[in-house]
Design an enzyme around this catalytic site. Structure first.
Site, PDB file in Angstrom:
ATOM      1  N   MET A 276      25.377  40.689-118.972  1.00  0.00           N
ATOM      2  CA  MET A 276      24.156  40.654-120.218  1.00  0.00           C
ATOM      3  C   MET A 276      23.413  41.741-119.927  1.00  0.00           C
ATOM      4  O   MET A 276      22.905  42.267-118.780  1.00  0.00           O
ATOM      5  CB  MET A 276      23.523  39.386-120.146  1.00  0.00           C
TER       6      MET A 276
ATOM      7  N   GLY B 265      22.920  49.771-118.970  1.00  0.00           N
ATOM      8  CA  GLY B 265      22.293  48.555-118.510  1.00  0.00           C
ATOM      9  C   GLY B 265      23.066  47.666-117.941  1.00  0.00           C
ATOM     10  O   GLY B 265      24.238  48.092-117.502  1.00  0.00           O
ATOM     11  N   CYS B 266      22.599  46.439-117.580  1.00  0.00           N
ATOM     12  CA  CYS B 266      23.259  45.524-116.842  1.00  0.00           C
ATOM     13  C   CYS B 266      24.912  45.121-117.359  1.00  0.00           C
ATOM     14  O   CYS B 266      25.476  44.600-116.618  1.00  0.00           O
ATOM     15  CB  CYS B 266      22.412  44.291-116.709  1.00  0.00           C
ATOM     16  N   ASN B 267      24.946  45.324-118.546  1.00  0.00           N
ATOM     17  CA  ASN B 267      26.308  44.988-119.107  1.00  0.00           C
ATOM     18  C   ASN B 267      27.261  46.151-119.097  1.00  0.00           C
ATOM     19  O   ASN B 267      28.313  45.765-119.347  1.00  0.00           O
ATOM     20  CB  ASN B 267      25.946  44.576-120.638  1.00  0.00           C
ATOM     21  N   ALA B 268      27.117  46.997-118.618  1.00  0.00           N
ATOM     22  CA  ALA B 268      27.648  48.459-118.490  1.00  0.00           C
ATOM     23  C   ALA B 268      29.137  48.276-117.815  1.00  0.00           C
ATOM     24  O   ALA B 268      30.068  48.993-118.085  1.00  0.00           O
ATOM     25  CB  ALA B 268      27.010  49.590-118.278  1.00  0.00           C
TER      26      ALA B 268
END
Length: 385
Positions: free
Chosen positions: A372, A155-158
């Site tokens: 995040m 996801g966006c934290n990757a």
């Protein structure tokens, strides 16, 4: 025979054991899909008239996003896309944007694909086997001996998750070039219907890719003809930040608050965002950031640059309030959200690119990178120019 048991003379050896040179971000490039749309454009194209849904779009703090919308029928309305269509869209756009971001990144330092010796690719908007790295290596003529890794589904934290092992590879292989690519074809993860669940997602995400070149050590090994003529990669055109450390935290009690899973009603994968996720992230932001800084003997007041994931207006506001930041501190985060929407894993790199273009960085400045995503997870990195 005399056996020496004492440590070397500190006057002769600078440090013992020797401290490895930290990795640094040497180059940066970005790419998007071909067409951008305003929020009202998207609503009109899909014929959405529900005032509640239109309000979600209107209050998103997003002006335009780059999207790959479905083809239209004879009456001008978008044709339905099944999961097979979406997977094909992901492959087409993620590979294309990833390659263009890679080429822009390498051009930033005068390198060529043949110079890359480690490639890490990140995506969460579709699934491929083999992964993005294999297609990018093939389609760019990169050396097939290049080591590679694919991080899928975080996801966006990757992006920050992947930066850690990419930087570690660079430190273990000084002078050798590693590249991290975050390529997110968010248009391939959409479910278009009239529900509020999908409205939040559909109002937020955009297509985009970002690539960064990471290297450690003073001398860069070169394999391409151009780089060999120059003697080394050009990392002096702008101040390039050293990567000093990482800190992360997973809010296990909110593990289902952000997820991409099967929607049986739509017969496809669908992303879900809990309405309380901004407050979950905001409530835990201090814990992660303060640990990151305390490990380096720093305080928040020592940080001059904040590059935070453009997760959405409410998320950004929650982080700003809980960390005591100003709107100016997060100007690039909100600017990327306004012009591109949420670009998932590569959003923070679009903000970093804007910071470098702005020319406000000075040598020795401290910066914090923060993302995040699902888990619910907060990732941070400490950098210094």
């Amino acid at each position: 025979m005399t056996i020496q048991t004492s440590l070397p003379d500190p006057n002769l050896v600078p440090s013992w054991p020797p401290v490895p040179e930290p990795a640094r971000i040497a180059g940066l490039g970005t790419a998007v899909t071909d067409h951008s749309y305003s929020q009202s454009d998207v609503l009109d194209i899909f014929g959405i008239t529900d005032p509640k849904i239109r309000s979600v779009f209107a209050n998103s703090a997003i002006e335009r996003r780059f999207l790959s919308l479905p083809p239209t029928g004879a009456d001008g309305t978008p044709l339905p896309e099944d999961q097979e269509d979406l997977l094909a869209k992901h492959k087409r756009n993620a590979v294309d944007m990833g390659i263009r971001a890679l080429r822009a990144c390498l051009a930033d330092i005068g390198a060529e694909p043949a110079d890359v010796e480690h490639l890490c690719c990140v995506t969460s908007t579709g699934f491929l086997t083999p992964g993005l790295s294999a297609y990018i290596i093939r389609d760019t003529g990169m050396d097939p001996r290049c080591s590679r890794a694919d991080i899928v589904g975080m996801g966006c934290n990757a992006g920050l998750n992947a930066l850690g092992p990419t930087a570690s590879w660079a430190v273990a292989n000084p002078g050798r070039l590693a590249v991290l690519i975050c390529s997110e074809a968010c248009s391939a993860a959409y479910t278009m219907d009239a529900t509020m669940r999908t409205a939040v997602v559909n109002s937020l995400f955009g297509d985009g890719a970002a690539a960064i070149a990471v290297i450690a050590g003073d001398a860069a090994r070169t394999r391409s003809t151009q780089a060999a003529r120059d003697g080394s990669y050009d990392t002096s055109a702008a101040l390039r930040p050293r990567i000093l450390g990482f800190s992360s935290y997973i809010v296990t009690e909110a593990i289902e608050a952000m997820r991409f899973d099967w929607d049986s009603d739509q017969n496809r994968l669908s992303f879900f965002l809990d309405r309380d996720i901004p407050y979950v992230v905001g409530a835990h932001a201090e814990r992660v950031v303060d640990r990151l800084l305390s490990d380096a003997g720093l305080r928040r007041s020592d940080v001059r640059h904040w590059l935070v994931h453009s997760g959405g207006k409410k998320v950004i506001d929650a982080v700003r309030v809980n960390l005591g930041l100003t709107r100016h501190d997060l100007r690039h985060t909100t600017g990327v959200l306004r012009d591109y929407g949420n670009l998932s894993s590569g959003s923070f790199l679009f903000s970093l690119q804007r910071l470098h273009t702005e020319g406000a960085v000075r040598r020795s400045d401290i910066g914090v990178l923060m993302t995040m995503g699902p888990g619910s997870t907060i990732e941070t990195a400490l950098v210094q120019w």
